[in-house]
Design a protein around this motif. Structure first.
Motif, PDB file in Angstrom:
ATOM      1  N   SER A 293      49.515  51.973  39.986  1.00 20.29           N
ATOM      2  CA  SER A 293      50.529  51.491  40.933  1.00 20.29           C
ATOM      3  C   SER A 293      51.779  52.363  40.924  1.00 20.29           C
ATOM      4  CB  SER A 293      50.932  50.063  40.570  1.00 20.29           C
ATOM      5  OG  SER A 293      51.635  50.048  39.336  1.00 20.29           O
TER       6      SER A 293
ATOM      7  N   TYR B 224      50.123  37.745  52.481  1.00 17.95           N
ATOM      8  CA  TYR B 224      50.058  37.302  51.090  1.00 17.95           C
ATOM      9  C   TYR B 224      51.446  37.417  50.480  1.00 17.95           C
ATOM     10  CZ  TYR B 224      48.623  37.156  46.149  1.00 17.95           C
ATOM     11  OH  TYR B 224      48.476  36.835  44.824  1.00 17.95           O
ATOM     12  N   GLY B 225      51.922  36.317  49.926  1.00 16.12           N
ATOM     13  CA  GLY B 225      53.249  36.337  49.325  1.00 16.12           C
ATOM     14  C   GLY B 225      53.318  35.454  48.089  1.00 16.12           C
ATOM     15  N   VAL B 226      54.178  35.841  47.163  1.00 19.48           N
ATOM     16  CA  VAL B 226      54.386  35.052  45.942  1.00 19.48           C
ATOM     17  C   VAL B 226      55.854  35.130  45.520  1.00 19.48           C
ATOM     18  CG1 VAL B 226      52.062  35.691  45.123  1.00 19.48           C
ATOM     19  CG2 VAL B 226      54.045  36.878  44.189  1.00 19.48           C
TER      20      VAL B 226
ATOM     21  N   THR C  54      47.470  44.242  47.925  1.00 15.53           N
ATOM     22  CA  THR C  54      48.786  44.611  47.387  1.00 15.53           C
ATOM     23  C   THR C  54      48.901  46.111  47.106  1.00 15.53           C
ATOM     24  OG1 THR C  54      48.174  44.224  45.068  1.00 15.53           O
ATOM     25  CG2 THR C  54      49.012  42.331  46.287  1.00 15.53           C
TER      26      THR C  54
ATOM     27  N   THR D  95      52.125  48.348  47.321  1.00 13.28           N
ATOM     28  CA  THR D  95      53.183  48.307  46.310  1.00 13.28           C
ATOM     29  C   THR D  95      53.507  49.720  45.826  1.00 13.28           C
ATOM     30  OG1 THR D  95      53.893  47.310  44.231  1.00 13.28           O
ATOM     31  CG2 THR D  95      51.589  47.951  44.353  1.00 13.28           C
ATOM     32  N   ILE D  96      52.538  50.602  45.865  1.00 11.03           N
ATOM     33  CA  ILE D  96      52.741  51.988  45.415  1.00 11.03           C
ATOM     34  C   ILE D  96      53.923  52.632  46.127  1.00 11.03           C
ATOM     35  CG2 ILE D  96      51.715  54.302  45.469  1.00 11.03           C
ATOM     36  CD1 ILE D  96      48.979  52.953  45.066  1.00 11.03           C
TER      37      ILE D  96
ATOM     38  N   LEU E  65      57.439  49.708  46.192  1.00  9.38           N
ATOM     39  CA  LEU E  65      58.329  49.661  45.031  1.00  9.38           C
ATOM     40  C   LEU E  65      59.136  50.944  44.896  1.00  9.38           C
ATOM     41  CD1 LEU E  65      56.743  48.027  41.864  1.00  9.38           C
ATOM     42  CD2 LEU E  65      58.617  47.212  43.286  1.00  9.38           C
TER      43      LEU E  65
ATOM     44  N   TYR F 250      70.351  48.293  37.400  1.00 12.70           N
ATOM     45  CA  TYR F 250      68.890  48.294  37.420  1.00 12.70           C
ATOM     46  C   TYR F 250      68.306  47.590  36.188  1.00 12.70           C
ATOM     47  CZ  TYR F 250      64.137  50.201  37.598  1.00 12.70           C
ATOM     48  OH  TYR F 250      62.785  50.335  37.626  1.00 12.70           O
TER      49      TYR F 250
ATOM     50  N   HIS G  26      62.187  41.356  39.936  1.00 12.31           N
ATOM     51  CA  HIS G  26      61.536  41.154  41.224  1.00 12.31           C
ATOM     52  C   HIS G  26      61.437  39.632  41.442  1.00 12.31           C
ATOM     53  CE1 HIS G  26      58.099  43.232  43.680  1.00 12.31           C
ATOM     54  NE2 HIS G  26      58.903  42.569  44.458  1.00 12.31           N
ATOM     55  N   GLY G  27      62.110  39.136  42.462  1.00 13.14           N
ATOM     56  CA  GLY G  27      62.087  37.690  42.707  1.00 13.14           C
ATOM     57  C   GLY G  27      60.893  37.242  43.503  1.00 13.14           C
ATOM     58  N   ASP G  28      60.640  37.908  44.603  1.00 13.02           N
ATOM     59  CA  ASP G  28      59.428  37.581  45.367  1.00 13.02           C
ATOM     60  C   ASP G  28      58.950  38.798  46.147  1.00 13.02           C
ATOM     61  OD1 ASP G  28      60.722  37.724  47.916  1.00 13.02           O
ATOM     62  OD2 ASP G  28      61.222  35.613  47.849  1.00 13.02           O
ATOM     63  N   GLN G  29      57.739  38.701  46.643  1.00 10.75           N
ATOM     64  CA  GLN G  29      57.122  39.811  47.373  1.00 10.75           C
ATOM     65  C   GLN G  29      56.129  39.241  48.375  1.00 10.75           C
ATOM     66  OE1 GLN G  29      57.692  43.334  46.994  1.00 10.75           O
ATOM     67  NE2 GLN G  29      56.642  43.181  48.951  1.00 10.75           N
ATOM     68  N   ARG G  30      56.125  39.814  49.565  1.00 17.07           N
ATOM     69  CA  ARG G  30      55.176  39.360  50.588  1.00 17.07           C
ATOM     70  C   ARG G  30      54.686  40.569  51.377  1.00 17.07           C
ATOM     71  NH1 ARG G  30      56.068  36.116  55.620  1.00 17.07           N
ATOM     72  NH2 ARG G  30      58.295  36.417  55.306  1.00 17.07           N
ATOM     73  N   PHE G  31      53.427  40.544  51.734  1.00 11.97           N
ATOM     74  CA  PHE G  31      52.825  41.580  52.575  1.00 11.97           C
ATOM     75  C   PHE G  31      52.276  40.914  53.833  1.00 11.97           C
ATOM     76  CE2 PHE G  31      52.384  43.050  48.222  1.00 11.97           C
ATOM     77  CZ  PHE G  31      52.704  44.403  48.275  1.00 11.97           C
TER      78      PHE G  31
END
Lengths: 134, 147
Positions: free
Chosen positions: A26, A75-77, B58, B61-62, B65, B81, B86-91
């Motif tokens: 990643s 998709y989310g979290v 996901t 993310t590469i 981020l 920093y 990271h609080g949340d993430q959505r695609f």
């Protein structure tokens, strides 16, 4: 497909080895995910898993179930708690469960995902929208 | 020091093009322990209706981020920093990412606010091909823990 239907669960032993591999794949080389000394310096109990790895594993449960990963349209979290990964062969056990929360008229369904580590949820509002027909 | 709210609305245009390779998709799938042939076998992907192997949900993310890290490294923003999580993430996928895609990412700062002593930064990124085809929209919230 019915609301409330449960997905086959997924249990993963997340090890340090997997964290290193995921870091490389990643390109997320934040040392809190592989350097115990650094993690403790910033106040963590130990090395923690990438939240994005836990997120990816939750998606794996959904794509295993739906078959074609290209059917995941959203998709989310939220990342609510860290997964602490000890330096041993077993690592940290993360258990994923999921169920269909909504079936929509547009041919998609919402899957609600739960991820647990050490008896507590580590993802919040984890939801995937999958195309189930068409 | 709180984050500078004048950064709300700021846009960061693409600085490079990311070419999605079969090898990187397979490496990412290995790292998450996923053995789906659609991530590895072009014939299997073609049978499923795709022009080449596709990427896990996901995978982006590469580049996502990396773009976030570039923003938070801006000293004018004032973000520490070392205290960021990271609080949340959505695609939101407009179509599956696939090998051969040449992607460009434009990031936007949507909001900056303080709640309960923590700084919050909301960003989204539009990811499209060099031809201008939308592929994915990502949303992330970053939290800088109060001192």
């Amino acid at each position: 497909m019915n609301v409330g239907a449960e997905l086959p669960g997924l249990s993963v032993q997340v090890t340090r080895d997997q964290l290193v591999r995921y870091a490389g794949a990643s390109l997320d080389f934040n040392p809190i995910h592989w350097n115990e000394r650094f993690a403790k310096e910033v106040g963590l109990p130990d090395v923690i898993a990438h939240g994005m790895l836990t997120m990816a594993l939750g998606a794996r449960m959904v794509t295993d179930w739906v078959g074609d990963p290209g059917r995941v349209v959203e998709y989310g979290v939220r990342f609510t708690r860290p997964v602490v990964v000890p330096d041993d062969a077993e690592g940290a056990l993360v258990e994923f469960t999921g169920k269909v929360g909504e079936v929509r008229d547009d041919g998609t369904a919402r899957v609600d995902i739960t991820a647990k580590f050490d008896g507590k949820t580590v993802l919040g509002k984890a939801q995937a929208v999958v195309r189930v027909s068409g | 020091m709180p984050l500078d709210p004048s950064f709300i609305g700021r846009t960061y245009p693409p600085t490079s093009t990311y070419e999605v390779s079969r090898a990187k998709i397979a490496e990412f799938a290995d790292a998450i322990g996923d053995d789906s042939p659609l991530y590895r076998d072009p014939a299997a992907a073609e049978a499923a209706g795709y022009p080449d192997v596709i990427a896990p949900p996901t995978f982006l993310t590469i580049i996502n981020l990396a773009s976030i890290n570039a923003i938070v490294a801006d000293p004018e923003l004032g973000l520490d920093y070392s205290r960021m999580v990271h609080g949340d993430q959505r695609f939101i996928h407009h179509r599956p990412v696939r090998a051969g895609d040449e992607l460009r990412l434009t990031t936007h700062i949507d909001d900056i606010f303080v709640r309960a002593g923590n700084d919050f930064l909301s960003v989204h990124a539009d990811i499209e091909t060099v031809e201008g085809e939308p592929v994915c929209t990502t949303h992330a919230q970053l939290v800088v823990r109060g001192e």
